[in-house]
Structure formats: structure tokens, C-alpha cells
Design a protein around this motif. Structure first.
Motif, mmCIF file in Angstrom:
data_model
loop_
_atom_site.group_PDB
_atom_site.id
_atom_site.type_symbol
_atom_site.label_atom_id
_atom_site.label_comp_id
_atom_site.label_asym_id
_atom_site.label_seq_id
_atom_site.Cartn_x
_atom_site.Cartn_y
_atom_site.Cartn_z
ATOM 1 N N GLU A 172 0.834 -1.206 0.000
ATOM 2 C CA GLU A 172 0.000 0.000 0.000
ATOM 3 C C GLU A 172 0.867 1.254 0.000
ATOM 4 O O GLU A 172 0.566 2.224 -0.686
ATOM 5 C CB GLU A 172 -0.913 0.004 1.223
ATOM 6 N N ARG A 213 2.087 1.885 -3.482
ATOM 7 C CA ARG A 213 1.011 2.435 -4.311
ATOM 8 C C ARG A 213 0.809 3.918 -4.020
ATOM 9 O O ARG A 213 0.642 4.723 -4.934
ATOM 10 C CB ARG A 213 -0.295 1.668 -4.086
ATOM 11 N N ASN A 214 0.856 4.282 -2.743
ATOM 12 C CA ASN A 214 0.695 5.690 -2.365
ATOM 13 C C ASN A 214 1.828 6.553 -2.906
ATOM 14 O O ASN A 214 1.605 7.669 -3.383
ATOM 15 C CB ASN A 214 0.607 5.838 -0.848
ATOM 16 N N ASN A 248 3.741 5.875 -5.568
ATOM 17 C CA ASN A 248 3.579 5.957 -7.024
ATOM 18 C C ASN A 248 2.493 6.944 -7.406
ATOM 19 O O ASN A 248 2.642 7.725 -8.347
ATOM 20 C CB ASN A 248 3.272 4.581 -7.618
ATOM 21 N N GLN A 249 1.399 6.911 -6.683
ATOM 22 C CA GLN A 249 0.304 7.831 -6.969
ATOM 23 C C GLN A 249 0.738 9.276 -6.723
ATOM 24 O O GLN A 249 0.469 10.158 -7.529
ATOM 25 C CB GLN A 249 -0.910 7.490 -6.102
ATOM 26 N N ALA A 250 1.425 9.521 -5.626
ATOM 27 C CA ALA A 250 1.892 10.875 -5.316
ATOM 28 C C ALA A 250 2.918 11.353 -6.339
ATOM 29 O O ALA A 250 2.929 12.529 -6.712
ATOM 30 C CB ALA A 250 2.487 10.909 -3.911
ATOM 31 N N ARG A 310 3.017 10.752 -9.425
ATOM 32 C CA ARG A 310 2.382 11.073 -10.698
ATOM 33 C C ARG A 310 1.506 12.330 -10.633
ATOM 34 O O ARG A 310 0.997 12.789 -11.636
ATOM 35 C CB ARG A 310 1.549 9.888 -11.176
ATOM 36 N N GLN A 311 1.357 12.892 -9.423
ATOM 37 C CA GLN A 311 0.564 14.109 -9.273
ATOM 38 C C GLN A 311 1.375 15.311 -9.766
ATOM 39 O O GLN A 311 2.580 15.364 -9.593
ATOM 40 C CB GLN A 311 0.203 14.342 -7.796
#
Length: 56
Positions: free
Chosen positions: A35, A38-39, A41-43, A45-46
Motif C-alpha cells: 500500500e 502504491r501511495n 507511485n500515486q503521489a 504522478r501528481q
């Protein structure tokens, strides 16, 4: 000659980055993605947003 060297260095960095990405993908396939990963990677890409301190 420095232009050629800089180009080679940039190409080398691109190759290293690609290899690291391949290793990450392989690790995720083998052991799954946590998790936290994933967090992150998501951050990553922001779009970048400057903080209030940076804009002052």
C-alpha cells in the motif's frame, strides 16, 4: 567533445532508469505491491504544487 559526453551520460542515465523500472515491475509481479508503494507511485504522478512557503 563535451556535447558527445553529455549525450552519452544522458543516454546512460536513461538506460539505468529503464533498468530500475524493469526491476521494480519484476519485483511487483513476484511479491505484489504494498500500500505504501502504491501511495508513493500515486503521489509521484501528481502535478507539482508549490507550498505557501515556496510561493512567498
Amino acid at each position: 567533445m563535451t556535447t558527445s559526453r553529455n549525450h552519452q551520460g544522458a543516454h546512460g542515465i536513461g538506460q539505468a532508469e529503464e533498468q530500475l523500472n524493469n526491476q521494480i515491475e519484476a519485483a511487483v509481479e513476484i511479491q505484489g505491491e504494498s500500500e505504501i508503494d502504491r501511495n508513493i507511485n500515486q503521489a509521484a504522478r501528481q502535478p507539482y504544487k508549490a507550498t505557501k512557503e515556496e510561493t512567498e
